[in-house]
Design an enzyme around this catalytic site. Sequence first.
Site, PDB file in Angstrom:
ATOM      1  N   MET A 323      50.549  39.175  40.891  1.00 43.57           N
ATOM      2  CA  MET A 323      49.122  39.629  40.578  1.00 43.57           C
ATOM      3  C   MET A 323      48.261  38.491  41.429  1.00 43.57           C
ATOM      4  O   MET A 323      47.874  37.460  40.695  1.00 43.57           O
ATOM      5  CB  MET A 323      49.164  39.076  39.191  1.00 43.57           C
ATOM      6  CG  MET A 323      49.906  40.024  38.177  1.00 43.57           C
ATOM      7  SD  MET A 323      50.048  39.661  36.540  1.00 43.57           S
ATOM      8  CE  MET A 323      48.842  40.083  35.735  1.00 43.57           C
ATOM      9  N   ASP A 324      47.775  38.871  42.421  1.00 42.11           N
ATOM     10  CA  ASP A 324      47.376  38.028  43.616  1.00 42.11           C
ATOM     11  C   ASP A 324      46.174  37.424  43.353  1.00 42.11           C
ATOM     12  O   ASP A 324      45.672  36.319  43.423  1.00 42.11           O
ATOM     13  CB  ASP A 324      47.072  39.012  45.008  1.00 42.11           C
ATOM     14  CG  ASP A 324      48.497  39.349  45.255  1.00 42.11           C
ATOM     15  OD1 ASP A 324      49.401  38.247  45.437  1.00 42.11           O
ATOM     16  OD2 ASP A 324      48.648  40.522  46.112  1.00 42.11           O
ATOM     17  N   PHE A 328      46.863  33.793  43.039  1.00 42.36           N
ATOM     18  CA  PHE A 328      46.545  33.021  44.384  1.00 42.36           C
ATOM     19  C   PHE A 328      44.935  33.041  44.482  1.00 42.36           C
ATOM     20  O   PHE A 328      44.483  32.025  44.792  1.00 42.36           O
ATOM     21  CB  PHE A 328      47.091  33.740  45.537  1.00 42.36           C
ATOM     22  CG  PHE A 328      48.672  33.547  45.574  1.00 42.36           C
ATOM     23  CD1 PHE A 328      49.104  32.640  46.012  1.00 42.36           C
ATOM     24  CD2 PHE A 328      49.297  34.546  45.219  1.00 42.36           C
ATOM     25  CE1 PHE A 328      50.790  32.211  46.185  1.00 42.36           C
ATOM     26  CE2 PHE A 328      50.891  34.342  45.263  1.00 42.36           C
ATOM     27  CZ  PHE A 328      51.475  33.522  45.810  1.00 42.36           C
ATOM     28  N   TYR A 384      49.277  41.154  53.311  1.00 38.84           N
ATOM     29  CA  TYR A 384      48.258  42.539  53.461  1.00 38.84           C
ATOM     30  C   TYR A 384      46.912  41.957  53.754  1.00 38.84           C
ATOM     31  O   TYR A 384      46.351  40.739  53.165  1.00 38.84           O
ATOM     32  CB  TYR A 384      48.419  43.017  51.997  1.00 38.84           C
ATOM     33  CG  TYR A 384      49.509  44.008  51.997  1.00 38.84           C
ATOM     34  CD1 TYR A 384      49.265  45.251  52.773  1.00 38.84           C
ATOM     35  CD2 TYR A 384      50.645  43.783  51.312  1.00 38.84           C
ATOM     36  CE1 TYR A 384      50.130  46.317  52.516  1.00 38.84           C
ATOM     37  CE2 TYR A 384      51.496  45.092  51.156  1.00 38.84           C
ATOM     38  CZ  TYR A 384      51.313  46.153  51.824  1.00 38.84           C
ATOM     39  OH  TYR A 384      52.331  47.171  51.846  1.00 38.84           O
ATOM     40  N   ASP A 450      24.765  48.511  33.385  1.00 35.49           N
ATOM     41  CA  ASP A 450      23.827  48.422  32.510  1.00 35.49           C
ATOM     42  C   ASP A 450      22.662  49.569  32.928  1.00 35.49           C
ATOM     43  O   ASP A 450      21.847  49.224  33.690  1.00 35.49           O
ATOM     44  CB  ASP A 450      23.058  46.971  32.413  1.00 35.49           C
ATOM     45  CG  ASP A 450      23.762  45.997  31.656  1.00 35.49           C
ATOM     46  OD1 ASP A 450      24.984  46.436  31.286  1.00 35.49           O
ATOM     47  OD2 ASP A 450      23.180  44.837  31.943  1.00 35.49           O
ATOM     48  N   ASP A 589      26.487  47.123  24.788  1.00 32.15           N
ATOM     49  CA  ASP A 589      26.647  46.622  26.167  1.00 32.15           C
ATOM     50  C   ASP A 589      28.111  46.793  26.293  1.00 32.15           C
ATOM     51  O   ASP A 589      28.928  46.378  25.597  1.00 32.15           O
ATOM     52  CB  ASP A 589      26.344  45.118  26.114  1.00 32.15           C
ATOM     53  CG  ASP A 589      26.029  44.975  27.717  1.00 32.15           C
ATOM     54  OD1 ASP A 589      26.453  45.634  28.536  1.00 32.15           O
ATOM     55  OD2 ASP A 589      26.075  43.470  27.799  1.00 32.15           O
TER      56      ASP A 589
HETATM   57 CU   LIG Z   1      51.741  48.476  50.360  1.00 34.58          CU
END
Ligand SMILES: [Cu+2]
Length: 631
Positions: A323-324, A328, A384, A450, A589
């Site tokens: 869960m980059d 990170f 990546y 909004d 909202d």
């Molecule tokens: Cu890939």
Amino acid sequence: MTKSRFINKAIPMIVQYLILTLFLRLNIINSLPHPLDPLSPAEINNTRDIVQGSYLGAIPNLTYHFVDVEEPDKKHVLEWLSSNTKEKPIIIPRQAKVVVRAKSETHELVVDLTKRSIVSDKIYTGHGYPPFTFNELFQATKLPLTYPKFKESIAKRGLNLSEVSCVPFTIGWYGEKITRRALKVSCFYRGGSVNVWARPIEGIIVLVDVDSMQITMYNDRYIAPLPKAEGTDFQSSSSSRSKTSASCDVSDIGFSINGNKVKWANWVFHVGFNARAGMIISTASIFDAKRNKYRSVLYRGHVSETFVPYMDPTEEWYFRTFMDAGEFGFGRSADTLQPSVDCPSSALYMDGYMAGPNGEVQQIRNGEPELTLVVRMVATVGNYDYVLDWEFLRSGSIKVGVDLTGIMEIKAVPYTQKSQIEERVFGTLVAENTIANYHDHHLTYYIDLDIDDNSNSFINAKLQRATAIGSGTPRKSYWTVVRETAKREAEGRIRLGLEPAELLIVNPNKRTKQGNEVGYRLIGAQPVTSLLSDDDYPQRRASYTKYQLWVTPYNRSERWAGGFYADRSSGDDGLAVWSQRNREIENTDIVLWHTVGIHHVPYQEDFPAMPTIHGGFELRPANFFESSPLL
Ligand SMILES: [Cu+2]
Ligand SMILES: *[C@@H]1O[C@H](CO)[C@@H](O)[C@H](O)[C@H]1NC(C)=O
Ligand SMILES: *[C@@H]1O[C@H](CO)[C@@H](O)[C@H](O)[C@H]1NC(C)=O
């Protein structure tokens, strides 16, 4: 060449970012700070001084894991925006949110920069941890190199230790009741290639306990041949894509930057930045010539979380379920957590350029309607590159795009030919001894629209077949639009692509002259949902990836789809949990959460470096204007 910078540092998993390429260097006028401005370098230093000057400063080894502007109250920001005077009467205190660790505890601080004091100090005791510091990641990758068993493993493989670089991986959560902060370290052979990812030293796994910074588990299970170095060099595609020139006369296109505020054509918006989301677009309004005023469209938009699970359940790979953004940080540079040294805002370049629909720079010809402005950031996360674009069109559309390039994470195997493979492999044999494993990329965006003001509704306008038989027509059928207004969160969870539908965000209190509710339409990304079973641990942490679209009521503290403490999270916080409350979402909202997903089945052409994969979505006016705003 982002990759070679990696290799020099030999810490590929650290996020680096750059905001690409300026084509128009513009006058930057000093202005009143916008309440959503990122912390300035001076503010980051002040924040640090205030924390160091408190009782926390006396604790040895205090580490900074998160420093960002504390989210101001939306109500105050909107008041601030609508007050017209040059000297804004509303003063919004500048506050920083800081997460530090001291004595193995996580402190959540709010630091008031005006009062120069810590105004809130809470110890977080829930599941999950803040992101690692640069220093922690760096130290963890160095540990194996002096670890006797690892040295034996390297010698046994006939490799030179001086050519080995290691990479830290977050480890996820697998049902443990009690967790510790830990990383798994995997090593690669640099020898012979500039592509550090090309030659994994397979079969070894090293567990590092981060708080004590020690190897607590070591396993050398098997030896696989090192993939060849030949043919693994590559040219970074992200650096070449921007090589283009455009000499545009700024005054012609009415582009200006005032602080972090960008004004272009009929748009005005704010560009911010934080370590976690990277680029943040806020308070975007479009000028409506017929009404002679700016009308609000988007309060806030940014990447909320990413989920990249690999589909290989074996010992050395099963935990690769990143869960980059939360673990990170998408916008985090190596220096972010060293406020006294440098800070992200000092590296934020407010550079703009003109781009056509394909993202390449385009010459302007007599104000052609397709002229657009792209705000771009490249987040390099491990192997990546994510090229994140927010493209503003004069037609009122906002196109959000993500281009994925880079190098696939590969696994060394004994096979040089597909016919030799007898066991199950979990990817494609893309080169000799080289499997590129199957995996997903899910990027979830936070989109707080909004439309005209913040009383909005979400409408699922379904295209449904109606029967025409018996009404004096030779036709038997036609289709019509059946609008369903979502009343509660349960009706705001949508799997796209199952039935034809228009997804609308409307302001039910505002109508066009013709009486249509003003709105915007979400033209969604290619629908992809996670295929993992609901009870699989990575899926529990990223359970929001079972739907591509969620609608929730706005809540200042709900911004990170996987929960704020993503590292080793257990899925007890985050979008899917919040949505279970089934709150009202009609005429209030609301916030949209939309996931751009890619099931990545690698092919040989993806090796050694991948051609770009594109994903994205569009927010397009739908009865927002009286007629085309281009005329
Ligand atoms: Cu890939
Ligand atoms: C290890 O280093 C030596 C001396 O530089 C070199 O001759 C040898 O080829 C290297 N071995 C490998 C596997 O790279
Ligand atoms: C806002 O969200 C947080 C986290 O989900 C929750 O604890 C809090 O009660 C919410 N506030 C309101 C007013 O709903």
